[in-house]
Design a protein around this motif. Structure first.
Motif, PDB file in Angstrom:
ATOM      1  N   ALA A  84      14.997  13.944  -3.434  1.00 47.65           N
ATOM      2  CA  ALA A  84      14.122  14.163  -2.245  1.00 47.65           C
ATOM      3  C   ALA A  84      14.864  13.673  -1.107  1.00 47.65           C
ATOM      4  CB  ALA A  84      12.954  13.407  -2.532  1.00 47.65           C
ATOM      5  N   THR A  85      14.571  14.515  -0.006  1.00 46.55           N
ATOM      6  CA  THR A  85      15.192  14.351   1.284  1.00 46.55           C
ATOM      7  C   THR A  85      14.154  13.694   2.261  1.00 46.55           C
ATOM      8  OG1 THR A  85      14.933  16.544   1.800  1.00 46.55           O
ATOM      9  CG2 THR A  85      17.078  15.812   1.119  1.00 46.55           C
ATOM     10  N   VAL A  86      13.180  14.686   2.591  1.00 49.16           N
ATOM     11  CA  VAL A  86      12.032  14.310   3.311  1.00 49.16           C
ATOM     12  C   VAL A  86      10.676  14.789   2.526  1.00 49.16           C
ATOM     13  CG1 VAL A  86      10.961  14.283   5.539  1.00 49.16           C
ATOM     14  CG2 VAL A  86      13.377  14.951   5.141  1.00 49.16           C
ATOM     15  N   VAL A  87       9.909  13.752   2.191  1.00 50.42           N
ATOM     16  CA  VAL A  87       8.758  14.112   1.080  1.00 50.42           C
ATOM     17  C   VAL A  87       7.593  14.616   1.531  1.00 50.42           C
ATOM     18  CG1 VAL A  87       9.736  12.565  -0.638  1.00 50.42           C
ATOM     19  CG2 VAL A  87       7.947  11.677   0.997  1.00 50.42           C
ATOM     20  N   ASP A  88       6.909  15.831   1.071  1.00 48.03           N
ATOM     21  CA  ASP A  88       5.757  16.194   1.715  1.00 48.03           C
ATOM     22  C   ASP A  88       4.615  15.316   1.292  1.00 48.03           C
ATOM     23  OD1 ASP A  88       6.424  19.354   2.094  1.00 48.03           O
ATOM     24  OD2 ASP A  88       7.572  18.877   0.397  1.00 48.03           O
ATOM     25  N   ALA A  89       4.654  14.358   0.171  1.00 43.50           N
ATOM     26  CA  ALA A  89       3.592  13.559  -0.217  1.00 43.50           C
ATOM     27  C   ALA A  89       4.090  12.554  -0.996  1.00 43.50           C
ATOM     28  CB  ALA A  89       2.590  14.498  -1.226  1.00 43.50           C
ATOM     29  N   CYS A  90       3.552  11.287  -0.601  1.00 45.49           N
ATOM     30  CA  CYS A  90       4.003  10.036  -1.293  1.00 45.49           C
ATOM     31  C   CYS A  90       2.731   9.276  -1.767  1.00 45.49           C
ATOM     32  CB  CYS A  90       4.832   9.400  -0.091  1.00 45.49           C
ATOM     33  SG  CYS A  90       5.355   7.714  -0.793  1.00 45.49           S
ATOM     34  N   LEU A  91       2.830   8.762  -2.971  1.00 47.60           N
ATOM     35  CA  LEU A  91       1.838   7.845  -3.410  1.00 47.60           C
ATOM     36  C   LEU A  91       2.615   6.236  -3.447  1.00 47.60           C
ATOM     37  CD1 LEU A  91      -0.620   6.786  -5.609  1.00 47.60           C
ATOM     38  CD2 LEU A  91       1.103   7.108  -7.367  1.00 47.60           C
ATOM     39  N   ALA A  92       1.755   5.463  -2.626  1.00 55.64           N
ATOM     40  CA  ALA A  92       2.141   3.954  -2.902  1.00 55.64           C
ATOM     41  C   ALA A  92       1.247   2.960  -3.394  1.00 55.64           C
ATOM     42  CB  ALA A  92       2.714   3.486  -1.473  1.00 55.64           C
ATOM     43  N   MET A  93       1.476   2.562  -4.581  1.00 62.55           N
ATOM     44  CA  MET A  93       0.553   1.714  -5.316  1.00 62.55           C
ATOM     45  C   MET A  93       0.523   0.231  -4.970  1.00 62.55           C
ATOM     46  SD  MET A  93      -1.047   3.556  -8.021  1.00 62.55           S
ATOM     47  CE  MET A  93      -1.192   2.355  -9.369  1.00 62.55           C
ATOM     48  N   THR A  94       1.551  -0.269  -4.269  1.00 65.46           N
ATOM     49  CA  THR A  94       1.859  -1.510  -3.960  1.00 65.46           C
ATOM     50  C   THR A  94       2.324  -1.748  -2.208  1.00 65.46           C
ATOM     51  OG1 THR A  94       4.173  -1.806  -4.499  1.00 65.46           O
ATOM     52  CG2 THR A  94       2.497  -2.334  -6.219  1.00 65.46           C
ATOM     53  N   GLN A  95       2.173  -2.732  -1.685  1.00 63.41           N
ATOM     54  CA  GLN A  95       2.476  -3.087  -0.377  1.00 63.41           C
ATOM     55  C   GLN A  95       4.001  -3.076  -0.335  1.00 63.41           C
ATOM     56  OE1 GLN A  95       0.550  -3.558   2.399  1.00 63.41           O
ATOM     57  NE2 GLN A  95       2.344  -2.569   3.280  1.00 63.41           N
ATOM     58  N   GLU A  96       4.644  -3.570  -1.222  1.00 66.67           N
ATOM     59  CA  GLU A  96       6.385  -3.397  -1.314  1.00 66.67           C
ATOM     60  C   GLU A  96       6.778  -1.984  -1.471  1.00 66.67           C
ATOM     61  OE1 GLU A  96      10.090  -4.911  -3.838  1.00 66.67           O
ATOM     62  OE2 GLU A  96       8.124  -5.437  -4.807  1.00 66.67           O
ATOM     63  N   ALA A  97       5.973  -1.120  -2.434  1.00 66.11           N
ATOM     64  CA  ALA A  97       6.440   0.054  -2.330  1.00 66.11           C
ATOM     65  C   ALA A  97       6.253   1.007  -0.971  1.00 66.11           C
ATOM     66  CB  ALA A  97       5.771   0.995  -3.863  1.00 66.11           C
ATOM     67  N   ALA A  98       5.022   0.809  -0.479  1.00 71.99           N
ATOM     68  CA  ALA A  98       4.721   1.300   0.756  1.00 71.99           C
ATOM     69  C   ALA A  98       5.881   0.966   1.804  1.00 71.99           C
ATOM     70  CB  ALA A  98       3.296   0.898   1.213  1.00 71.99           C
ATOM     71  N   ASP A  99       6.004  -0.145   1.884  1.00 72.47           N
ATOM     72  CA  ASP A  99       7.171  -0.784   2.814  1.00 72.47           C
ATOM     73  C   ASP A  99       8.522   0.085   2.591  1.00 72.47           C
ATOM     74  OD1 ASP A  99       5.286  -2.328   4.018  1.00 72.47           O
ATOM     75  OD2 ASP A  99       5.858  -4.277   3.178  1.00 72.47           O
TER      76      ASP A  99
END
Length: 183
Positions: free
Chosen positions: A67-82
């Protein structure tokens, strides 16, 4: 659908997000006949550390599997979001678990909040199906495969004894996002 659509699932290791990515890739490639690639990476501490799974779906062969620039992202945790909710395309989308991502990143993308883990525990009665709820939610948000293909791919992966549980989880995730989009 665009020529190439990139989705990233991210959260803590052990949350089943690699499996969610694999199921989405199977829904796209095996069931719908599109081109799809799935890749994954874990943080240094596989269980509990941030992990991600990426799926690229296209109408023609995929020449670059990352993936280069994603169209959609899921983040289940703050660490993952960051760590992983970066590089979202302008106009893209980010789905976060409301209870665990208190500080979603901002950018030229739309953020959707959903209590994914709480939905798994309270509405389905099993935290283990949070990844299937998240998958249903992401499919509802992106329309990258149709609802039935996603459900069929989920059911192909689970033992007979867990089919009803997973069907319920998938459809719950899908429906909750459709309600969010209707508001």
């Amino acid at each position: 659908m665009a020529e190439r659509y990139e989705i990233r699932f991210s959260g803590a290791g052990g949350q089943g997000l690699i499996t969610a990515g694999i199921i989405l890739a199977e829904a796209a490639s095996i069931i719908e006949g599109k081109h799809a690639v799935q890749s994954q990476s874990y943080g240094p501490e596989a269980r509990g550390g941030a992990s991600k799974s990426e799926v690229i779906i296209g109408n023609s062969p995929i020449d670059y599997p990352k993936a280069t620039v994603v169209d959609a992202c899921l983040a289940m945790t703050q660490e993952a979001a960051d760590k992983y909710a970066v590089g979202i395309k302008p106009g893209g989308l980010l789905l976060v678990d409301t209870d665990f991502v208190k500080n979603p990143p901002h950018g030229d993308f739309k953020v959707y909040d959903m209590p994914i883990m709480r939905t798994a525990k309270e509405d389905v009665g099993r935290a283990i199906v949070a990844n299937v709820i998240a998958l249903g939610a992401m499919i509802a948000l992106t329309d990258v495969v149709n609802r039935e293909s996603g459900e069929e791919a989920v059911l192909r992966r689970v033992p007979e004894a867990f089919k009803d549980l997973n069907r319920k989880a998938y459809n719950l995730g899908f429906e909750k996002v459709k309600e969010l989009l209707a508001d």
